[in-house]
Design a protein around this motif. Structure first.
Motif, PDB file in Angstrom:
ATOM      1  N   ALA A  64       0.819  -1.210   0.000  1.00 20.59           N
ATOM      2  CA  ALA A  64       0.000   0.000   0.000  1.00 20.59           C
ATOM      3  C   ALA A  64       0.855   1.264   0.000  1.00 20.59           C
ATOM      4  CB  ALA A  64      -0.938  -0.006   1.202  1.00 20.59           C
ATOM      5  N   GLU A  65       2.004   1.213   0.665  1.00 15.13           N
ATOM      6  CA  GLU A  65       2.851   2.398   0.752  1.00 15.13           C
ATOM      7  C   GLU A  65       3.462   2.763  -0.612  1.00 15.13           C
ATOM      8  OE1 GLU A  65       3.486  -0.369   2.732  1.00 15.13           O
ATOM      9  OE2 GLU A  65       2.287   0.379   4.392  1.00 15.13           O
ATOM     10  N   GLN A  66       3.590   1.785  -1.505  1.00 13.55           N
ATOM     11  CA  GLN A  66       4.217   2.022  -2.798  1.00 13.55           C
ATOM     12  C   GLN A  66       3.209   2.224  -3.922  1.00 13.55           C
ATOM     13  OE1 GLN A  66       6.899  -1.239  -3.424  1.00 13.55           O
ATOM     14  NE2 GLN A  66       8.264  -0.644  -1.763  1.00 13.55           N
ATOM     15  N   TRP A  67       1.937   2.206  -3.604  1.00  9.42           N
ATOM     16  CA  TRP A  67       0.906   2.349  -4.635  1.00  9.42           C
ATOM     17  C   TRP A  67       0.942   3.778  -5.181  1.00  9.42           C
ATOM     18  CZ3 TRP A  67      -2.038  -0.434  -7.656  1.00  9.42           C
ATOM     19  CH2 TRP A  67      -3.123   0.158  -8.287  1.00  9.42           C
ATOM     20  N   THR A  68       1.055   3.896  -6.493  1.00 10.95           N
ATOM     21  CA  THR A  68       1.136   5.230  -7.107  1.00 10.95           C
ATOM     22  C   THR A  68      -0.044   5.516  -8.018  1.00 10.95           C
ATOM     23  OG1 THR A  68       2.451   4.322  -8.922  1.00 10.95           O
ATOM     24  CG2 THR A  68       3.653   5.272  -7.037  1.00 10.95           C
ATOM     25  N   GLY A  69      -0.923   4.567  -8.170  1.00  9.78           N
ATOM     26  CA  GLY A  69      -2.057   4.760  -9.063  1.00  9.78           C
ATOM     27  C   GLY A  69      -3.169   5.555  -8.413  1.00  9.78           C
ATOM     28  N   PRO A  70      -4.270   5.742  -9.140  1.00  9.72           N
ATOM     29  CA  PRO A  70      -5.409   6.478  -8.575  1.00  9.72           C
ATOM     30  C   PRO A  70      -6.071   5.669  -7.465  1.00  9.72           C
ATOM     31  CG  PRO A  70      -6.011   5.489 -10.663  1.00  9.72           C
ATOM     32  CD  PRO A  70      -4.535   5.250 -10.481  1.00  9.72           C
TER      33      PRO A  70
END
Length: 155
Positions: free
Chosen positions: A26-32
């Motif tokens: 979750a910390e690396q999620w960069t999408g919308p």
């Protein structure tokens, strides 16, 4: 497998179209934001809704299921002999172990027959006879146990 199936499988593996699923923390999620039916949900909104819910006054367990008074049940009134006699009546009616089976159906003729037999035994003379027998047995056991105790005054 025939030759065509082997060739297709080899092509897929060699082409790299078959790859293991890759998860992203979750910390690396960069999408919308992941959209739901109502739109995007933000963690802060979920936490705020949870805190609002937890701040509300909760109903007591009595409000959910009722109290012993509302069920007209006298709690703590049964004696040991009455409970044991009730269990014996259930055993005689064939209820013990029967309801735990996978094929138990409360609407079946067999279940209704066993329940009716239990009710007849429980509210019939068999129950009162069993309670009397158990109470008499308890009095005899108590008398025997006190009579067999050693004398404590040293005589």
């Amino acid at each position: 497998m025939n030759a065509t199936q082997i060739a297709i499988s080899a092509t897929l593996v060699a082409g790299g179209t078959v790859s293991p699923a890759q998860t992203v923390p979750a910390e690396q999620w960069t999408g919308p934001a992941v959209s739901t039916v109502g739109g995007a949900v933000v963690r802060a909104d979920v936490v705020a809704a949870l805190n609002i819910f937890l701040a509300q006054r909760q109903a007591t367990p009595e409000a959910w299921a009722g109290s012993a008074d509302s069920a007209s049940v006298h709690t703590g009134g049964a004696q040991r002999a009455e409970v044991k006699a009730d269990t014996i009546m259930a055993t005689r009616a064939g209820l013990t172990g029967y309801m735990t089976r996978n094929e138990y159906n409360p609407e079946s003729a067999e279940s209704k027959r066993r329940n009716a037999r239990y009710i007849r035994l429980r509210f019939g003379p068999e129950y009162t006879d069993e309670v009397s027998r158990l109470q008499g047995l308890a009095h005899r056991v108590a008398a025997v146990s006190t009579a067999s105790e050693p004398d404590t005054d040293g005589k």
